[in-house]
Design a protein around this motif. Structure first.
Motif, mmCIF file in Angstrom:
data_model
loop_
_atom_site.group_PDB
_atom_site.id
_atom_site.type_symbol
_atom_site.label_atom_id
_atom_site.label_comp_id
_atom_site.label_asym_id
_atom_site.label_seq_id
_atom_site.Cartn_x
_atom_site.Cartn_y
_atom_site.Cartn_z
ATOM 1 N N ALA A 299 -13.306 22.266 -11.194
ATOM 2 C CA ALA A 299 -13.651 20.951 -11.571
ATOM 3 C C ALA A 299 -15.009 20.660 -11.522
ATOM 4 O O ALA A 299 -15.775 20.186 -12.401
ATOM 5 N N ALA A 302 -16.734 22.491 -14.208
ATOM 6 C CA ALA A 302 -16.603 21.895 -15.549
ATOM 7 C C ALA A 302 -17.524 20.691 -15.838
ATOM 8 O O ALA A 302 -17.739 20.185 -16.945
ATOM 9 N N CYS A 339 -13.994 23.474 -19.451
ATOM 10 C CA CYS A 339 -12.591 23.682 -18.912
ATOM 11 C C CYS A 339 -11.756 24.988 -19.160
ATOM 12 O O CYS A 339 -12.396 26.033 -19.841
ATOM 13 N N LEU A 388 -10.049 15.543 -14.747
ATOM 14 C CA LEU A 388 -10.425 16.579 -14.595
ATOM 15 C C LEU A 388 -10.112 17.191 -13.122
ATOM 16 O O LEU A 388 -9.646 18.168 -13.005
ATOM 17 N N TYR A 392 -7.246 20.109 -11.931
ATOM 18 C CA TYR A 392 -7.374 21.316 -11.209
ATOM 19 C C TYR A 392 -6.724 21.187 -9.578
ATOM 20 O O TYR A 392 -6.486 22.382 -9.551
#
Length: 409
Positions: A299, A302, A339, A388, A392
């Motif tokens: 994350a 990302a 992602c 997000l 994860y």
């Protein structure tokens, strides 16, 4: 009508108040000075102050029945306590129930996911320590409960499915002819060795063939299980192969856990003649944050640069220049989140439908050679950041105003 009682020993610190659905099933006398019974219109638990009256021994059978019947149900079903939790002696609730001869409690724990597989360390300990023949028969007749009837952690289930099904995998390891479909992002986040190899020697390869005679496919599969789930099951005949791989991949925590578990198993087998342990299991301690923290690195990677702030100044254990190998880009109000389909499709039916092109919202790659981009409307970058991290790592810290927005996703 629901009643509530509080169990407490007048000679000791009171136990926490317990909410019980009905008192009639255990034949508890409502006038018992040790069991306070709520009035019909009272809600919630009684205060935990002790009651005074006759000696504790007069009511010991009643309290023993309550503690072995209601307290485990309360802890498992109301407080969501892990059924296979271990104490400092590496003992589980099932082991103590077997040792003390509580057959009903043994059956209840087995039905709710207590592990007692044959030829494992836990299974042999429970069988050897069982107080009665009915308990031994119950343990021998034990079959692994199915996913539909055991209490499970959905995040752990997702990670296990991710490994078993290999959905959206981007690399295949072939070890002496046996294929393993895996995800570069997971291996890189969990192991600095794999992160380096996937970005150098194995960079750009969709198939990696391993033929070295010292790499055992069974041990390699167990190593992948550990990387994905934090748990490992390995036959004792393959432990040395697994230790060799753990050392090669610089997984020092796993190597330490294997050595400690082998020592415990050896001591147990020597002290208990007739036992036979064939499977060694490594499990993370309760609430162990290592797996989720490693997945949270994905994350971190990302996040778009404009939202990182001081994030990259922190001493993360991730190597410099870590490539998480994203395969999808989410555009949110001009911000681009890089992602992985495996996580978003595996964790959300909405994103699965979206990324499978059911809505035909996929766009052209954002840059030449970049992942396909999908624009999300009606959501702010801050809210999507919470999504997000939850996708994860199964954890995010929500502010009150974000809750309603997330509920729509």
């Amino acid at each position: 009508m629901a009643h509530t009682v509080c169990l407490s020993d007048p000679t000791s610190t009171p136990l926490p108040a317990l909410c019980l659905e009905c008192l009639s099933c255990c034949d508890l006398p409502v006038t018992c000075p040790y069991l306070g019974v709520a009035s019909p219109d009272q809600k919630g638990c009684f205060p935990s102050a002790p009651f005074h009256g006759p000696s504790f021994s007069d009511h010991e059978p009643v309290l023993t029945q309550a503690l072995t019947s209601f307290l485990p149900r309360y802890l498992l079903e109301q407080r969501d306590v892990e059924v296979n939790v271990r104490d400092k002696w590496d003992s589980t609730p099932l082991y103590y129930a077997c040792l003390c001869g509580h057959e009903e409690l043994v059956l209840y724990l087995l039905a709710n996911g207590a592990r007692c597989e044959a030829n494992t360390f836990d299974g042999e300990r429970c069988l050897y320590g069982a107080l009665s023949d009915p308990i031994r028969r119950a343990l021998r007749d034990y079959k692994q409960v199915t996913a539909s009837c055991r209490r499970r952690d959905y995040y752990d289930d997702f990670l296990q499915r991710l490994l078993e099904q290999g959905i959206h995998s981007d690399v295949v390891f072939v070890v002496h002819g046996k294929p393993f479909r895996v995800h570069r992002c997971v291996l890189g986040a969990r192991s600095a060795y794999f992160a380096n190899m996937l970005d150098t020697k194995w960079k750009g390869k969709s198939v990696v063939v391993l033929r070295h005679p010292l790499i055992n496919p069974v041990a390699f599969g167990a190593l992948l299980q550990y990387l994905y789930t934090g748990r490992l099951d390995i036959g004792v005949e393959h432990v040395s192969d697994c230790e060799r791989l753990a050392k090669q991949c610089q997984l020092w925590d796993l190597l330490s856990d294997l050595e400690a578990k082998c020592e415990k198993v050896s001591e147990f087998v020597v002290s208990k003649p007739g036992t036979c342990v064939k499977v060694l299991t490594i499990e993370p301690p309760p609430a162990d944050p290592r797996l989720r923290e490693d997945m949270a690195l994905l994350a971190d990677c990302a996040l778009p640069p404009e939202l990182r702030g001081d994030l990259w100044e922190l001493p993360f254990p991730c190597p410099d220049g870590f490539n998480s190998c994203p395969d999808v880009c989410f555009r949110v109000a001009g911000c681009s989140f890089l992602c992985h389909k495996a996580f978003f499709c595996g964790r959300s039916d909405y994103f699965r439908a979206l990324l499978d092109d059911h809505f035909r919202e996929s766009e052209e790659p954002e840059t030449s050679g970049g992942p396909p981009a999908v624009t999300l409307h009606g959501i702010s970058p801050d809210i999507f950041t919470h999504v997000l991290y939850y996708v994860y790592s199964d954890h995010t810290e929500l502010v009150p105003c974000a809750t309603q927005a997330l509920a729509r996703i």
